[in-house]
Scaffold this active site. Structure first.
Site, PDB file in Angstrom:
ATOM      1  CG  ASP A 121      -1.784  -1.088   1.417  1.00  0.00           C
ATOM      2  OD1 ASP A 121      -2.137  -1.680   0.394  1.00  0.00           O
ATOM      3  OD2 ASP A 121      -2.146  -1.401   2.571  1.00  0.00           O
TER       4      ASP A 121
HETATM    5  N1  URA Z   1      -1.184  -5.948   3.975  1.00  0.00           N
HETATM    6  C1  URA Z   1      -1.645  -4.682   4.007  1.00  0.00           C
HETATM    7  O1  URA Z   1      -2.639  -4.401   4.648  1.00  0.00           O
HETATM    8  N2  URA Z   1      -0.974  -3.747   3.318  1.00  0.00           N
HETATM    9  C2  URA Z   1       0.144  -4.005   2.604  1.00  0.00           C
HETATM   10  O2  URA Z   1       0.718  -3.094   1.996  1.00  0.00           O
HETATM   11  C3  URA Z   1       0.604  -5.314   2.582  1.00  0.00           C
HETATM   12  C4  URA Z   1      -0.080  -6.270   3.274  1.00  0.00           C
END
Ligand code: URA
Length: 257
Positions: A104
């Site tokens: 993310d």
């Molecule tokens: N899980 C999440 O919530 N975000 C990420 O970026 C990777 C795994």
């Protein structure tokens, strides 16, 4: 003659699946004409094939890097909101590498980047069960019962999560915050954030400390390093891929900022 998506992935531009999406999205031209059908075949020695207006050149040699992605970067090649992308951090790499999976915008940590479509597909395939470890700072006091729930699997809108390794690293009672370490092998969208939310503890900070056995040691945020030959061999084994014929000795390259 070969299918377009195969030509694109062999050229190291994207995984086969991502190449199919590029075609459907109208980003691919053959001899100047946009092609949106997945069955189309072409000959890279005869036809001019373009992706996003750039002509595909012959296949590049495969390269592999581990990036310490900072927060504030997207893992897509382009962002319609004009945000920085992880490709901005590896602009010194002359090959067209791309991230293996996603992190993310607000997540930092280990991100594998390569132009090897076969390895990318293998790492993202559920049957490879690639382990990813995260450090999550979450809101509130996480009880042992909640840790057990996370371990066994929690119900998310896209189904139950698989068993995970979860442990409490630290409890900060003053600030009412818990630090958890979670190791999962699925790769659903925002999975760790959603798992923690499901047990009532929204994530404040998220960092991926390990991907497929590759950790962040020696890297600062925004830095990347080439994988060693033995690391690449290990990933090939993990992905159940045939051994590589010649290793492009990446070991000799230096880490760059
Ligand atoms: N899980 C999440 O919530 N975000 C990420 O970026 C990777 C795994």
């Amino acid at each position: 003659m070969e299918r377009l998506q195969k030509i694109i992935s062999h050229a190291g531009i994207a995984s086969r699946r991502a190449a199919e999406q590029m075609i459907v999205d109208g980003r691919v031209k053959v001899d100047g004409v946009v092609v949106r059908e997945l069955g189309i075949q072409a000959d890279p020695d005869v036809n001019v094939i373009e992706v996003d207006g750039k002509k595909i050149e012959r296949a590049e040699s495969p390269v592999y890097f581990l990036l310490y992605k900072p927060k504030g970067y997207v893992t897509t090649a382009k962002d319609e909101r004009g945000r920085k992308t992880v490709l901005d951090l590896v602009s010194d790499v002359k090959e067209r590498i791309y991230p293996v999976g996603r992190l993310d915008y607000g997540t930092e940590g280990a991100l594998l980047m390569t132009n090897d479509g076969a390895l990318t597909n293998a790492m993202l395939h559920p049957k490879s069960e690639v382990h990813k470890t995260y450090l999550a700072r979450v809101d509130g006091f996480v009880s042992l019962a909640e840790v057990q729930k996370l371990r066994h699997g929690v119900e998310l809108e896209d189904g139950m999560t698989s068993p995970a390794r979860v442990k409490i690293v630290e409890r900060d009672e003053k600030n009412d915050v818990t630090k958890l370490e979670l190791t999962i092998h699925e790769g659903r969208n925002r999975q760790v954030r959603r798992m923690c939310e499901a047990v009532g503890h929204p994530v404040i900070n998220l960092k991926r400390t390990e991907f497929a056995g590759l950790n962040l040691s020696g890297l600062k945020r925004g830095e990347y390093r080439p994988l060693t030959d033995s690391e690449i061999d290990y990933l090939y084994e993990l992905g159940n891929l045939p051994q590589r014929s010649a290793s492009p000795s990446a070991d000799k390259e230096k880490s760059k900022k």
